[in-house]
Design a protein around this motif. Structure first.
Motif, short mmCIF file in Angstrom:
data_model
loop_
_atom_site.label_atom_id
_atom_site.label_comp_id
_atom_site.label_asym_id
_atom_site.label_seq_id
_atom_site.Cartn_x
_atom_site.Cartn_y
_atom_site.Cartn_z
N LEU A 1 0.84 -1.20 0.00
CA LEU A 1 0.00 0.00 0.00
C LEU A 1 0.87 1.25 0.00
O LEU A 1 0.55 2.24 -0.66
CB LEU A 1 -0.92 -0.01 1.22
CG LEU A 1 -2.08 -1.00 1.11
CD1 LEU A 1 -2.66 -1.30 2.48
CD2 LEU A 1 -3.15 -0.45 0.19
N GLY A 2 1.98 1.19 0.74
CA GLY A 2 2.90 2.31 0.74
C GLY A 2 3.47 2.56 -0.65
O GLY A 2 3.59 3.69 -1.10
N ALA B 1 0.31 8.48 -8.27
CA ALA B 1 1.02 9.16 -7.20
C ALA B 1 2.08 10.09 -7.77
O ALA B 1 2.21 11.25 -7.35
CB ALA B 1 1.66 8.14 -6.27
N SER C 1 1.00 4.14 -2.97
CA SER C 1 0.77 5.57 -2.75
C SER C 1 2.02 6.40 -3.00
O SER C 1 1.99 7.61 -2.83
CB SER C 1 0.24 5.82 -1.34
OG SER C 1 1.22 5.46 -0.41
N SER C 2 3.12 5.78 -3.41
CA SER C 2 4.30 6.60 -3.70
C SER C 2 4.89 6.33 -5.08
O SER C 2 5.51 7.20 -5.65
CB SER C 2 5.37 6.40 -2.63
OG SER C 2 5.80 5.06 -2.60
N ASN D 1 0.75 13.15 -9.36
CA ASN D 1 -0.13 13.91 -8.48
C ASN D 1 -1.58 13.88 -8.90
O ASN D 1 -2.32 14.83 -8.71
CB ASN D 1 0.36 15.35 -8.37
CG ASN D 1 0.97 15.60 -7.01
OD1 ASN D 1 0.51 15.02 -6.02
ND2 ASN D 1 1.99 16.42 -6.95
N PRO E 1 -5.54 9.83 -6.07
CA PRO E 1 -4.88 8.58 -5.66
C PRO E 1 -5.64 7.32 -6.10
O PRO E 1 -6.85 7.38 -6.36
CB PRO E 1 -4.85 8.65 -4.13
CG PRO E 1 -5.36 9.97 -3.75
CD PRO E 1 -5.93 10.66 -4.93
#
Lengths: 248, 269
Positions: free
Chosen positions: B156-157, B166, B160-161, B169, B172
């Motif tokens: 999940l990290g 991500a 989101s990166s 921008n 999400p």
């Protein structure tokens, strides 16, 4: 077959990073004795040594010319789950022998008291909050606010200020701040306050279940956090040279 | 507007491919044009689960390398006309998937399909990153045990990166949790984490809880997505997953232990 784009797009970045590795400082060349003494240590904390890179230091040996039994030593370390990566110190012949075992020769700049923390090359993986302006405001004022869960493997660093987290910090996540760290949700990861040595920095948690807490280089791991404080509102601070964890 | 769904987990053996097959079949059964892509280059399994392993001629890597066009590589499912399978290559390694190549293939698929389901390989290396990079939605498959939960958290990290949304921008990725191999008996005895425990850590929208079931293995062996086994608990739980993904409200099932009937209790007595 590669397209134009594929060949010009950067495929890697070259960076320098410092690592803190355990060093096995040889005092004698008797590998059997090393084995006999190392074994109980590994058995005490098998998890710590498993797949851990280690450096063999030769500086403390009586002579820089004597042959070190690298094949036996490397075999021994690997057998115990460690990954010997290099040697430090020692003479030219010893270096040759080490190279033959595919060990790197590391520079001999042993600076006692050098900072153990990697601070030059922090991979900043700030969770995207949706409003990209938010973290930037955080940087300007020297503080960060994070309102999404900090996931395992993510690191958040508040340079020059405080870090406030409103969502859970999960096991394997890392919070760092030059100032204080506040967590208003379960804190299950690592928290490192006073990263650049601010001894007045503190960590405040509404629900402390951390893997590690650290202020200005003094740290405690989960095992040494009193069980009765776990899950409580706590603060972590440095009292002289003792890292204290107290209920709020 | 087509949506790209990645089925991911970090950890292996948790049921990603089973879930991808069920998700794709479920969406297609409801009339959505769906394609399911195997990103597990070198360890392809989706074709087996979908029962089309004997019809593979060209694969994903061939399409990326321009050795075949998409229509040659896509396999139409025999049970559902809206479902297509794009198999992985078994003979190459994961570097066969370049970001431009994957992007181009997905872009082309988006023109004709409603849903693109990407079956991610385990791990957080290149293959898994390629599978999730272009995703609009992510289904994180997790088993109720600590190592799986932590790996999902890590995934999940990364979503989101490191995903396209991500990095650009954009809005999400919508993240969903699917809890699989759930055994209420073992939760009750404390051997497994409960739904609440997992939710407390991952804090995600729960799509469904798939009970540990013999039907899953039987379905894999038969090459039939388990969602088609409508009698089975796992099949029904997967139907719930698809319904909830599409926005339907359904009560959670299969969370409680099976109540012993009066007779079985009596005779065991």
């Amino acid at each position: 077959m590669d397209s134009e784009l594929a060949s010009t797009a950067p495929a890697f970045e070259l960076k320098a990073a410092g690592f803190t590795l355990p060093v096995i400082r040889l005092l004698r060349l008797d590998m059997d004795a090393v084995e006999a003494q190392l074994l109980p240590k590994v058995q005490q904390a098998p998890g710590f040594f498993q797949h851990t890179p280690v450096v063999i230091e030769l500086n403390a040996l009586p002579s820089a010319d004597e042959e070190v039994g690298f094949p036996q030593l490397v075999g021994l370390l690997r057998g115990l789950g460690m990954i010997p990566v290099g040697v430090r110190g020692g003479g030219a012949a010893q270096h040759e022998a080490a190279k033959a075992m595919e060990l790197a020769i590391l520079s001999d700049a042993a600076k006692p008291g050098a900072k153990p923390e990697v601070v030059d090359d922090l991979a900043l993986e700030l969770p995207v909050t949706g409003q990209s302006a938010k973290p930037q405001i955080g940087i300007e004022t020297g503080s960060h606010l994070v309102d999404r869960p900090v996931r395992s493997g993510q690191r958040v660093y508040a340079a020059g200020g405080d870090l406030t987290v409103l969502a859970a910090v999960n096991s394997g996540a890392e919070l760092m701040a030059d100032g204080n760290i506040h967590v208003y949700a379960p804190m299950r990861g690592r928290a490192i306050a006073g990263l650049h040595g601010d001894r007045a920095a503190r960590i405040f948690c509404s629900d402390l279940q951390a893997e590690l807490v650290s202020v200005a280089g003094h740290y405690r791991v989960s095992d040494s956090i009193p069980a009765k404080l776990k899950g409580c509102q706590t603060q972590v601070f440095l009292d002289h040279d003792v890292l204290r964890i107290e209920p709020l | 507007m087509a949506r790209t769904i990645v089925i991911t987990s970090g950890k292996g053996g948790v049921g990603k491919t089973t879930t991808a097959a069920a998700m794709a079949m479920g969406l297609a059964q409801r009339g959505h044009r769906t394609v399911v892509i195997d990103f597990d280059v070198g360890l392809r399994n989706l074709d087996l689960i979908m029962g089309c392993e004997r019809r593979v001629v060209y694969d994903f890597a061939n399409v990326i390398n321009g050795e075949a066009n998409l229509n040659q590589a896509l396999i139409r499912d025999k049970r559902c006309e809206h479902l297509f399978i794009l198999p992985a290559s078994q003979t190459r390694d994961k570097d066969a998937l370049t970001q431009e190549g994957v992007g181009q293939v997905l872009e082309e698929l988006r023109k004709t399909y409603d849903y693109i389901v990407c079956d991610s390989p385990a791990g957080i290396e290149h293959g898994a990153l390629m599978a999730m990079y272009f995703a609009d939605d992510a289904v994180v498959v997790t088993n109720p045990e600590v190592s799986s939960v932590r790996d999902s958290d890590r995934m999940l990290g990364i979503l989101s990166s490191k995903s396209r949304r991500a990095l650009e921008n954009d809005e999400p990725i919508r993240e969903f949790l699917l809890l699989s191999r759930y055994s209420p008996e073992r939760v009750a005895s404390g051997e497994m984490l409960g739904v609440e425990d997992v939710q407390e850590i991952l804090a995600l929208n729960l799509l469904s809880v798939i009970p540990e079931s013999k039907a899953v293995l039987n379905a894999s062996n038969a090459g039939t997505p388990v969602i088609l086994d409508v009698e089975s608990d796992a099949g029904q739980a997967y139907s719930d997953m698809v319904a909830r993904y599409l926005g339907e409200e359904r009560p959670m099932r299969f969370l409680e232990m099976e109540r012993k009937g009066l007779f079985s209790r009596f005779f065991r007595g």
